[in-house]
Design a protein around this motif. Structure first.
Motif, PDB file in Angstrom:
ATOM      1  N   PRO A 191       0.814  -1.225   0.000  1.00  0.00           N
ATOM      2  CA  PRO A 191       0.000   0.000   0.000  1.00  0.00           C
ATOM      3  C   PRO A 191       0.845   1.271   0.000  1.00  0.00           C
ATOM      4  N   HIS A 192       1.993   1.217   0.651  1.00  0.00           N
ATOM      5  CA  HIS A 192       2.875   2.379   0.684  1.00  0.00           C
ATOM      6  C   HIS A 192       3.362   2.738  -0.722  1.00  0.00           C
ATOM      7  N   PHE A 193       3.923   1.753  -1.438  1.00  0.00           N
ATOM      8  CA  PHE A 193       4.502   2.031  -2.744  1.00  0.00           C
ATOM      9  C   PHE A 193       3.452   2.153  -3.845  1.00  0.00           C
ATOM     10  N   TRP A 194       2.352   1.443  -3.725  1.00  0.00           N
ATOM     11  CA  TRP A 194       1.306   1.598  -4.738  1.00  0.00           C
ATOM     12  C   TRP A 194       0.642   2.958  -4.635  1.00  0.00           C
ATOM     13  N   ALA A 195       0.566   3.533  -3.442  1.00  0.00           N
ATOM     14  CA  ALA A 195       0.070   4.901  -3.315  1.00  0.00           C
ATOM     15  C   ALA A 195       0.981   5.863  -4.065  1.00  0.00           C
ATOM     16  N   LEU A 196       2.300   5.664  -3.904  1.00  0.00           N
ATOM     17  CA  LEU A 196       3.260   6.462  -4.658  1.00  0.00           C
ATOM     18  C   LEU A 196       3.091   6.239  -6.158  1.00  0.00           C
ATOM     19  N   ALA A 197       2.941   4.981  -6.547  1.00  0.00           N
ATOM     20  CA  ALA A 197       2.839   4.651  -7.972  1.00  0.00           C
ATOM     21  C   ALA A 197       1.599   5.253  -8.615  1.00  0.00           C
ATOM     22  N   THR A 221      -5.614  -1.097  -8.707  1.00  0.00           N
ATOM     23  CA  THR A 221      -4.585  -0.769  -7.711  1.00  0.00           C
ATOM     24  C   THR A 221      -5.220  -0.261  -6.430  1.00  0.00           C
ATOM     25  N   ARG A 222      -6.241   0.564  -6.553  1.00  0.00           N
ATOM     26  CA  ARG A 222      -6.934   1.078  -5.364  1.00  0.00           C
ATOM     27  C   ARG A 222      -7.552  -0.060  -4.549  1.00  0.00           C
ATOM     28  N   LEU A 223      -8.111  -1.032  -5.233  1.00  0.00           N
ATOM     29  CA  LEU A 223      -8.689  -2.184  -4.531  1.00  0.00           C
ATOM     30  C   LEU A 223      -7.610  -2.979  -3.818  1.00  0.00           C
ATOM     31  N   GLN A 224      -6.486  -3.197  -4.485  1.00  0.00           N
ATOM     32  CA  GLN A 224      -5.375  -3.932  -3.870  1.00  0.00           C
ATOM     33  C   GLN A 224      -4.819  -3.184  -2.666  1.00  0.00           C
ATOM     34  N   ILE A 225      -4.743  -1.863  -2.751  1.00  0.00           N
ATOM     35  CA  ILE A 225      -4.284  -1.058  -1.614  1.00  0.00           C
ATOM     36  C   ILE A 225      -5.203  -1.271  -0.417  1.00  0.00           C
ATOM     37  N   LEU A 226      -6.503  -1.248  -0.655  1.00  0.00           N
ATOM     38  CA  LEU A 226      -7.463  -1.427   0.435  1.00  0.00           C
ATOM     39  C   LEU A 226      -7.348  -2.821   1.042  1.00  0.00           C
ATOM     40  N   LEU A 227      -7.248  -3.845   0.217  1.00  0.00           N
ATOM     41  CA  LEU A 227      -7.157  -5.222   0.713  1.00  0.00           C
ATOM     42  C   LEU A 227      -5.876  -5.439   1.514  1.00  0.00           C
ATOM     43  N   TYR A 228      -4.762  -4.945   1.005  1.00  0.00           N
ATOM     44  CA  TYR A 228      -3.496  -5.109   1.731  1.00  0.00           C
ATOM     45  C   TYR A 228      -3.492  -4.302   3.028  1.00  0.00           C
ATOM     46  N   THR A 229      -4.155  -3.160   3.022  1.00  0.00           N
ATOM     47  CA  THR A 229      -4.223  -2.356   4.246  1.00  0.00           C
ATOM     48  C   THR A 229      -5.025  -3.080   5.316  1.00  0.00           C
ATOM     49  N   ILE A 230      -6.134  -3.696   4.934  1.00  0.00           N
ATOM     50  CA  ILE A 230      -6.932  -4.479   5.887  1.00  0.00           C
ATOM     51  C   ILE A 230      -6.088  -5.602   6.486  1.00  0.00           C
ATOM     52  N   LEU A 231      -5.359  -6.302   5.633  1.00  0.00           N
ATOM     53  CA  LEU A 231      -4.503  -7.396   6.098  1.00  0.00           C
ATOM     54  C   LEU A 231      -3.385  -6.872   6.995  1.00  0.00           C
ATOM     55  N   LEU A 232      -2.784  -5.750   6.606  1.00  0.00           N
ATOM     56  CA  LEU A 232      -1.716  -5.137   7.401  1.00  0.00           C
ATOM     57  C   LEU A 232      -2.207  -4.793   8.801  1.00  0.00           C
ATOM     58  N   VAL A 233      -3.343  -4.137   8.891  1.00  0.00           N
ATOM     59  CA  VAL A 233      -3.868  -3.707  10.190  1.00  0.00           C
ATOM     60  C   VAL A 233      -4.134  -4.917  11.089  1.00  0.00           C
ATOM     61  N   MET A 260      -4.861   4.310   8.889  1.00  0.00           N
ATOM     62  CA  MET A 260      -4.477   3.700   7.609  1.00  0.00           C
ATOM     63  C   MET A 260      -5.707   3.232   6.838  1.00  0.00           C
ATOM     64  N   LEU A 261      -6.635   2.588   7.537  1.00  0.00           N
ATOM     65  CA  LEU A 261      -7.844   2.088   6.878  1.00  0.00           C
ATOM     66  C   LEU A 261      -8.686   3.230   6.312  1.00  0.00           C
ATOM     67  N   TRP A 262      -8.825   4.291   7.089  1.00  0.00           N
ATOM     68  CA  TRP A 262      -9.617   5.426   6.626  1.00  0.00           C
ATOM     69  C   TRP A 262      -9.023   6.022   5.351  1.00  0.00           C
ATOM     70  N   LEU A 263      -7.703   6.171   5.341  1.00  0.00           N
ATOM     71  CA  LEU A 263      -7.046   6.741   4.167  1.00  0.00           C
ATOM     72  C   LEU A 263      -7.109   5.792   2.970  1.00  0.00           C
ATOM     73  N   ALA A 264      -7.007   4.483   3.232  1.00  0.00           N
ATOM     74  CA  ALA A 264      -7.125   3.508   2.140  1.00  0.00           C
ATOM     75  C   ALA A 264      -8.532   3.522   1.547  1.00  0.00           C
ATOM     76  N   VAL A 265      -9.533   3.706   2.397  1.00  0.00           N
ATOM     77  CA  VAL A 265     -10.912   3.821   1.912  1.00  0.00           C
ATOM     78  C   VAL A 265     -11.062   5.073   1.054  1.00  0.00           C
ATOM     79  N   ARG A 266     -10.450   6.159   1.467  1.00  0.00           N
ATOM     80  CA  ARG A 266     -10.492   7.393   0.677  1.00  0.00           C
ATOM     81  C   ARG A 266      -9.839   7.193  -0.691  1.00  0.00           C
ATOM     82  N   VAL A 267      -8.689   6.507  -0.701  1.00  0.00           N
ATOM     83  CA  VAL A 267      -8.028   6.227  -1.976  1.00  0.00           C
ATOM     84  C   VAL A 267      -8.941   5.405  -2.879  1.00  0.00           C
TER      85      VAL A 267
END
Length: 313
Positions: A191-197, A221-233, A260-267
């Motif tokens: 999620p960190h690097f895909w946000a940059l990408a 990519t946005r969906l993957q960011i959200l899924l990985y963020t959920i797993l990370l948390v 992190m989750l709130w921001l991933a949802v926004r993305v």
């Protein structure tokens, strides 16, 4: 084999213009600072007493190994670095450092960091450091980065290993705690690097680097960011109920994870215009704070516990 011809760079023989600052830049000091910090936490939370000389030697070797990886990465990626606005001012594309100099610099630092850690500390730590450098340079830089959109996912293992190396340096063994730290960094990386990408997609497309937004598009990519963020948390919170880390860590992880989750949802939700750019930049910046604060809590607990023991003595 590179997907971008190396003739994009002037590799003709010439006198090097490199200065000290250029060689420092080859070490990727910002990345190195994160490596040092996470390794320091891995070292200090390890059980038992670590002699100060051993501790300093271990952290120094891990830092130099990280710098060596950065130099070798810049040597190999000089062709695509010259095509990306984010990296075109690096020492090799600018012509400040010759490719051969960067290669020799990186190989020398790799050899001495691994050998010093192995001889002066222990060979489990030395072997893990060697594997970390190999994984980052060969597996990630030379292979994954240019050939698969999963480059960051798999390649993130290299950046997640420093606390494991440090724990091994302190104890000569491995246990669940450093593995949990490894998993936190490993799952944090996508999620960190895909946000940059997402806001650097044009850069990666120009260099023909198959980052996920280039190959699968921004929505996937946005969906993957959200899924990985959920797993990370979930994974970052797990050491608390499992009894490995304290309630202070657990509450901090819960609060930071909510952010992190709130921001991933926004993305995921904000997909167009300035709102999309603010969301991705916001997640990228907060993710750095997230990882730093999570590890800082563990470090502070070690310092406070040591201070209490010192006062009690």
């Amino acid at each position: 084999m590179s997907v971008v011809d190396h003739h994009t760079l002037d590799l003709s023989p010439r006198i090097s213009e490199a200065g000290v600052a250029d060689y420092i830049a080859l070490l990727k000091p910002r990345v190195m600072s994160l490596v040092i910090f996470t390794a320091l936490v891995g070292l200090l939370i390890a059980p038992g007493h670590v002699h100060p000389v051993t501790a300093v030697t271990s952290i120094l070797c891990i830092a130099v190994g990280a710098g060596a990886s950065g130099a070798l990465n810049m040597w190999y990626d000089a062709d695509i670095d010259a095509l990306m606005s984010r990296t075109l001012n690096r020492p090799i594309p600018r012509g400040r450092v010759l490719p051969g100099e960067a290669l020799a610099f990186g190989l020398t630092l790799s050899f001495f960091s691994v050998m010093t850690l192995g001889i002066l500390v222990n060979w489990l730590a030395g072997g893990l450091l060697a594997f970390t450098i190999f994984f980052y340079v060969v597996i990630y830089t030379m292979w994954l980065k240019r050939w698969t959109a999963q480059n960051i996912v798999i390649g993130g293992a290299a950046g997640a290993l420093p606390p494991v190396v440090a724990w091994a340096a302190a104890t000569g063994s491995l246990s669940p705690e450093p593995i949990m730290l490894f998993l936190v960094i490993f799952l944090w990386t996508p999620p960190h690097f895909w946000a940059l990408a997402l806001f650097r997609t044009d850069d990666y497309a120009r260099a023909n680097v198959p980052m996920l937004p280039v190959t699968a598009g921004p929505d996937a990519t946005r969906l993957q960011i959200l899924l990985y963020t959920i797993l990370l948390v979930a994974v970052a919170l797990a050491p608390w109920p499992l009894g490995y880390f304290s309630a202070v860590y657990g509450v901090t992880s819960l609060v930071l994870g909510a952010g992190m989750l709130w921001l991933a949802v926004r993305v995921y939700r904000d997909r167009t215009g300035s709102a999309s750019l603010r969301a991705t930049r916001g997640l990228f910046k907060f993710s750095i704070l997230y990882l730093f604060a999570l590890f800082a809590v563990l470090l502070c607990e070690v310092v406070v516990t040591a201070a209490v023991r010192l006062i009690g003595a």
